[in-house]
Design an enzyme around this catalytic site. Sequence first.
Site, PDB file in Angstrom:
ATOM      1  N   LYS A  62      42.388  45.354  45.904  1.00 54.10           N
ATOM      2  CA  LYS A  62      41.135  46.124  45.830  1.00 54.10           C
ATOM      3  C   LYS A  62      40.400  46.059  47.173  1.00 54.10           C
ATOM      4  O   LYS A  62      39.895  47.068  47.664  1.00 54.10           O
ATOM      5  CB  LYS A  62      40.249  45.580  44.695  1.00 54.10           C
ATOM      6  CG  LYS A  62      40.807  45.896  43.309  1.00 54.10           C
ATOM      7  CD  LYS A  62      40.106  45.144  42.184  1.00 54.10           C
ATOM      8  CE  LYS A  62      40.822  45.416  40.857  1.00 54.10           C
ATOM      9  NZ  LYS A  62      40.278  44.661  39.714  1.00 54.10           N
ATOM     10  N   GLN A 121      36.276  39.856  38.481  1.00 54.55           N
ATOM     11  CA  GLN A 121      37.678  39.946  38.068  1.00 54.55           C
ATOM     12  C   GLN A 121      37.906  39.144  36.787  1.00 54.55           C
ATOM     13  O   GLN A 121      37.468  37.998  36.669  1.00 54.55           O
ATOM     14  CB  GLN A 121      38.584  39.439  39.211  1.00 54.55           C
ATOM     15  CG  GLN A 121      40.072  39.634  38.971  1.00 54.55           C
ATOM     16  CD  GLN A 121      40.497  41.101  38.882  1.00 54.55           C
ATOM     17  OE1 GLN A 121      39.917  41.970  39.519  1.00 54.55           O
ATOM     18  NE2 GLN A 121      41.495  41.382  38.074  1.00 54.55           N
ATOM     19  N   ASP A 123      33.131  48.618  36.871  1.00 57.46           N
ATOM     20  CA  ASP A 123      34.192  48.399  35.889  1.00 57.46           C
ATOM     21  C   ASP A 123      33.892  49.108  34.564  1.00 57.46           C
ATOM     22  O   ASP A 123      34.782  49.242  33.723  1.00 57.46           O
ATOM     23  CB  ASP A 123      34.342  46.895  35.606  1.00 57.46           C
ATOM     24  CG  ASP A 123      35.520  46.275  36.341  1.00 57.46           C
ATOM     25  OD1 ASP A 123      36.505  46.992  36.590  1.00 57.46           O
ATOM     26  OD2 ASP A 123      35.447  45.074  36.644  1.00 57.46           O
TER      27      ASP A 123
HETATM   28  N1  GUN Z   1      41.557  42.269  34.919  1.00 57.65           N
HETATM   29  C1  GUN Z   1      42.519  43.125  34.509  1.00 57.65           C
HETATM   30  N2  GUN Z   1      42.128  44.409  34.659  1.00 57.65           N
HETATM   31  C2  GUN Z   1      40.879  44.368  35.176  1.00 57.65           C
HETATM   32  C3  GUN Z   1      39.942  45.381  35.544  1.00 57.65           C
HETATM   33  O1  GUN Z   1      40.179  46.590  35.433  1.00 57.65           O
HETATM   34  N3  GUN Z   1      38.758  44.925  36.033  1.00 57.65           N
HETATM   35  C4  GUN Z   1      38.468  43.594  36.138  1.00 57.65           C
HETATM   36  N4  GUN Z   1      37.270  43.257  36.614  1.00 57.65           N
HETATM   37  N5  GUN Z   1      39.314  42.633  35.805  1.00 57.65           N
HETATM   38  C5  GUN Z   1      40.513  43.029  35.322  1.00 57.65           C
END
Ligand code: GUN
Length: 295
Positions: free
Chosen positions: A54, A98, A121
């Site tokens: 990311k 995350q 998110d």
């Molecule tokens: N862990 C797995 N997928 C995601 C996501 O789309 N966002 C976040 N913040 N954590 C994750």
Amino acid sequence: MSARILDGRSIAQEIRREVRLEVGELTKRTGSVPCLATVLVGNDPASTTYVRNKVRACEEVGIVSVRIDLPADLSQEALLHEIARLNRDPSVHAVLVQLPLPPHISERRVLEAVLPGKDVDGFHPSNLGGLLAGSPLFVASTPLGILELLTRSNVAVEGKHAVIVGWSVVVGKPTAFLLLQQQATVTICHIKTRDLGFHTRQADILVVAAGKPGLVTGSMVKEGAVVIDVGVNRLADGGIVGDVSFSEVAEKVSLITPVPGGVGPMTVAMLLKNTVQACRLACGAAGRHGVEVVR
Ligand code: GUN
């Protein structure tokens, strides 16, 4: 029939090129450079890789990224304090925590602490509720990525039967509502669903997000269906597979996403789009959201 591959990597690349242009235009117009803060608690290898991807993607399109790595034994209070600081910081437009978090921390408490206007998110209850009502500030990146993949591959959704395997807040539920909004008939299956194959065989569009390698086999899909595999399962040998038995299913369906290289890159691309939108919101330059969910 042998399926056409839905190439998430190349479609995501196209979106990143568009986002790079949007970042340039927005900065020129408002003087603001979009900024995403990523918060990683602990050092889970998969989460570390996701966050690294990311951050890299942000850099590539001109988004500023602030990476905050915190120890696994951090207290919930300390994490909430950090989120409150990011919420207050006007130079940070978007905040992503995350998941998963260590077991001593309540994910619900943490996700509720992120300001809805910075919640790229889309996991805050007001954004999830907004999706239901048709007016979210943000929708989660993976469901958005799935819809974008279908749109850019000319897969019509209206009137189709979409079957989703998995009811998570991260993928299953928001994907169901986005598809419903596009006037698909939607079935959500989950761990307690009896005779899963009966349901998956009805699907014109099948989205599998259950986290179980090999869950969907060739006998469980309809000829000509479109199959989106959201699973990311790490094998003992280091390889990654989805939830769908790719070779068997690809023999029968018309379109299928590979793992890796299908939904994963789309998730990152849509996160970038959401971050640009967060910056627009912060500087009062937001038009309508990229996803029109109101009918
Ligand atoms: N862990 C797995 N997928 C995601 C996501 O789309 N966002 C976040 N913040 N954590 C994750």
